[in-house]
Design an enzyme around this catalytic site. Structure first.
Site, mmCIF file in Angstrom:
data_model
loop_
_atom_site.group_PDB
_atom_site.id
_atom_site.type_symbol
_atom_site.label_atom_id
_atom_site.label_comp_id
_atom_site.label_asym_id
_atom_site.label_seq_id
_atom_site.Cartn_x
_atom_site.Cartn_y
_atom_site.Cartn_z
ATOM 1 N N CYS A 224 0.820 -1.229 0.000
ATOM 2 C CA CYS A 224 0.000 0.000 0.000
ATOM 3 C C CYS A 224 0.845 1.266 0.000
ATOM 4 C CB CYS A 224 -0.929 0.026 1.202
ATOM 5 S SG CYS A 224 -2.179 -1.259 1.141
ATOM 6 N N HIS B 195 -2.970 7.632 2.815
ATOM 7 C CA HIS B 195 -3.427 6.337 2.294
ATOM 8 C C HIS B 195 -4.824 6.059 2.873
ATOM 9 C CE1 HIS B 195 -3.658 2.251 1.145
ATOM 10 N NE2 HIS B 195 -3.431 1.749 2.346
ATOM 11 N N ASN C 264 -9.986 0.735 0.107
ATOM 12 C CA ASN C 264 -8.521 0.728 0.009
ATOM 13 C C ASN C 264 -8.119 0.076 -1.315
ATOM 14 O OD1 ASN C 264 -5.792 0.288 0.245
ATOM 15 N ND2 ASN C 264 -5.881 -0.646 2.279
HETATM 16 O O1 UT7 Z 1 -3.573 -0.802 3.835
HETATM 17 C C1 UT7 Z 1 -2.790 -1.762 4.485
HETATM 18 C C2 UT7 Z 1 -2.820 -1.591 5.926
HETATM 19 N N1 UT7 Z 1 -4.061 -2.094 6.497
HETATM 20 C C3 UT7 Z 1 -4.711 -1.367 7.388
HETATM 21 O O2 UT7 Z 1 -4.357 -0.258 7.664
HETATM 22 C C4 UT7 Z 1 -5.861 -2.026 8.124
HETATM 23 C C5 UT7 Z 1 -5.725 -1.779 9.612
HETATM 24 N N2 UT7 Z 1 -6.762 -2.425 10.406
HETATM 25 C C6 UT7 Z 1 -8.054 -2.035 10.385
HETATM 26 O O3 UT7 Z 1 -8.417 -1.180 9.610
HETATM 27 C C7 UT7 Z 1 -9.005 -2.650 11.379
HETATM 28 O O4 UT7 Z 1 -8.271 -3.358 12.363
HETATM 29 C C8 UT7 Z 1 -10.068 -3.581 10.753
HETATM 30 C C9 UT7 Z 1 -11.014 -2.768 9.913
HETATM 31 C C10 UT7 Z 1 -9.380 -4.652 9.924
HETATM 32 C C11 UT7 Z 1 -10.871 -4.250 11.866
HETATM 33 O O5 UT7 Z 1 -11.445 -3.274 12.712
HETATM 34 P P1 UT7 Z 1 -11.267 -3.385 14.292
HETATM 35 O O6 UT7 Z 1 -11.996 -2.272 14.884
HETATM 36 O O7 UT7 Z 1 -9.802 -3.500 14.590
HETATM 37 O O8 UT7 Z 1 -12.050 -4.716 14.613
HETATM 38 P P2 UT7 Z 1 -11.527 -6.013 15.353
HETATM 39 O O9 UT7 Z 1 -10.721 -6.857 14.432
HETATM 40 O O10 UT7 Z 1 -10.949 -5.635 16.679
HETATM 41 O O11 UT7 Z 1 -12.918 -6.738 15.616
HETATM 42 C C12 UT7 Z 1 -13.893 -6.188 16.535
HETATM 43 C C13 UT7 Z 1 -15.134 -7.045 16.449
HETATM 44 C C14 UT7 Z 1 -14.854 -8.535 16.525
HETATM 45 O O12 UT7 Z 1 -15.899 -9.135 17.241
HETATM 46 P P3 UT7 Z 1 -15.714 -9.539 18.796
HETATM 47 O O13 UT7 Z 1 -14.559 -10.504 18.817
HETATM 48 O O14 UT7 Z 1 -15.407 -8.255 19.501
HETATM 49 O O15 UT7 Z 1 -17.028 -10.144 19.138
HETATM 50 C C15 UT7 Z 1 -14.916 -8.968 15.098
HETATM 51 O O16 UT7 Z 1 -15.270 -10.336 14.952
HETATM 52 O O17 UT7 Z 1 -15.793 -6.822 15.197
HETATM 53 C C16 UT7 Z 1 -16.022 -8.094 14.568
HETATM 54 N N3 UT7 Z 1 -15.961 -7.877 13.119
HETATM 55 C C17 UT7 Z 1 -17.024 -7.532 12.395
HETATM 56 N N4 UT7 Z 1 -18.305 -7.304 12.698
HETATM 57 C C18 UT7 Z 1 -19.142 -6.962 11.717
HETATM 58 C C19 UT7 Z 1 -14.873 -7.979 12.307
HETATM 59 N N5 UT7 Z 1 -15.228 -7.687 11.044
HETATM 60 C C20 UT7 Z 1 -16.547 -7.419 11.066
HETATM 61 C C21 UT7 Z 1 -17.470 -7.050 10.072
HETATM 62 N N6 UT7 Z 1 -18.754 -6.829 10.444
HETATM 63 N N7 UT7 Z 1 -17.119 -6.886 8.787
#
Ligand code: UT7
Length: 336
Positions: A116, A256, A286
């Site tokens: 990226c 980005h 993205n």
């Molecule tokens: O460009 C390359 C670099 N990449 C990035 O910069 C990405 C960086 N990371 C992120 O943008 C975020 O970490 C994500 C968007 C990937 C995830 O968001 P988050 O706020 O960190 O969520 P999380 O992984 O901590 O998950 C929180 C909760 C989980 O449920 P529990 O375990 O708390 O019950 C996930 O299972 O949200 C759940 N979850 C979802 N719920 C509904 C994960 N994905 C989804 C979804 N819809 N699509």
């Protein structure tokens, strides 16, 4: 001898027609518009769904538009570099395919891999070719068909990504505009947190890799998020300080487009108001190497000659950095 600066003299872009909305995604995985908007900030993304078309198609469309808009003579292009993580083939490069499709007779061409962060590295790389005085006109392209490596059964990654490409023409100038400074870094510790397991030389394709979804993006989102916020914020603040720029003298920040919360953290650290931050993550998601040039493509008409712009990006590796550009021309509303 007068110093040669490398200036961006035009922009082209392309996103495919098909739009994948959050509502549609909600029918594919257990998610919803509210979660995606609050946690990521993507409303819809464009997907190249015509069979047989790869990233070079996106790159070609963006580069063609760039050439049309700038009126550059194809014979005058010395170099084409494409940044991508989703090449059409392991080889040959997308850039070589572009030479043929765009009718470039006098250029050499290669692809460039920095995930990226690719387009950010590419701006500084191309600038150095120009500064050498040996190369006069360079096309740089950031292009990715992320849908080709996204697992549409993995709700944690599939809402984030989209397909698209953006292109810049870079030329030499003795004016005080162009790529003024950069801070580029790679810490190399990111491999376990963000990678594509199979299809490379460590783990070539097999029935096992296909069955186990190893040809799709693997991401430990929370860890990647933390690194992205701290690295992009720190390096943006550092380049601003180094160049004596502050919230009043920075005209635009081009981050980005990975997550709206990361973008907000960078803007907060630089203390710049929301209006100065170029954002299109809601419409494209993205697009990896495509995000930075697509932002300029979308908002070109707002830019004025002499505007101070800070570009910043973060990607797998981990790759990250910031580039300070003094914009080279008054943008005008362009036809598509
Ligand atoms: O460009 C390359 C670099 N990449 C990035 O910069 C990405 C960086 N990371 C992120 O943008 C975020 O970490 C994500 C968007 C990937 C995830 O968001 P988050 O706020 O960190 O969520 P999380 O992984 O901590 O998950 C929180 C909760 C989980 O449920 P529990 O375990 O708390 O019950 C996930 O299972 O949200 C759940 N979850 C979802 N719920 C509904 C994960 N994905 C989804 C979804 N819809 N699509």
């Amino acid at each position: 001898m007068e110093r040669i600066n490398a200036v961006i003299t035009g922009v082209g872009g392309y996103v495919p027609d098909y739009v994948l909305t959050n509502d549609e995604l909600s029918k594919m995985v257990d998610t919803n518009d509210e979660w995606i908007m609050t946690r990521i900030g993507v409303k819809e993304r464009h997907i190249l769904n015509e069979e047989g078309l790869g990233t070079s198609y996106l790159a070609r469309k963006a580069a063609r538009q760039l050439m049309r808009r700038t009126g550059v003579n194809p014979d005058d292009i010395d170099l084409v570099v494409v940044s991508t993580s989703t090449p059409d083939y392991q080889f040959p490069s997308i850039a070589s395919i572009l030479c043929d499709k765009l009718g470039l007779k006098n250029a050499f061409a290669f692809d460039f891999s920095a995930a990226c962060c690719g387009f950010l590295y590419l701006m500084e790389t191309a600038a150095n070719f120009i500064r050498s005085g040996r190369y006069k006109k360079i096309i740089i392209v950031g292009a990715d068909k992320m849908s080709s490596i996204v697992d549409y059964s993995d709700r944690a990654t599939c809402p984030i990504f989209g397909d698209g490409a953006g292109a810049f023409l870079m030329e030499g100038t003795t004016e005080d505009v162009g790529v003024m400074d950069s801070i580029l870094r790679t810490d190399g510790k990111g491999l376990p947190f963000l990678h594509l397991k199979a299809g490379g030389s460590v783990c070539p394709a097999s029935y096992f890799t296909v069955d186990n979804h190893w040809h799709y993006i693997y991401q430990e989102g929370r860890t990647v998020f933390k690194y992205a916020v701290s690295y992009m914020s720190d390096v943006s603040a550092a380049i601003a300080e180094k160049n004596h720029l502050d919230k009043d003298t920075i005209n635009w920040v081009v981050p980005h487009q990975a997550n709206m919360r990361i973008i907000e953290a960078v803007a907060h650290r630089l203390d710049v108001p929301h209006e100065k931050v170029l954002i299109n993550i809601d419409r494209y998601g993205n697009t990896s190497a495509g995000t930075l040039p697509l932002c300029i493509w979308d908002f070109e008409d707002k830019l004025k000659k002499g505007d101070n712009i800070i570009f910043t990006a973060f990607g797998a590796g981990f790759t990250y950095g910031a580039v300070y550009v003094k914009w080279g021309y008054d943008g005008k509303k362009q036809e598509a």
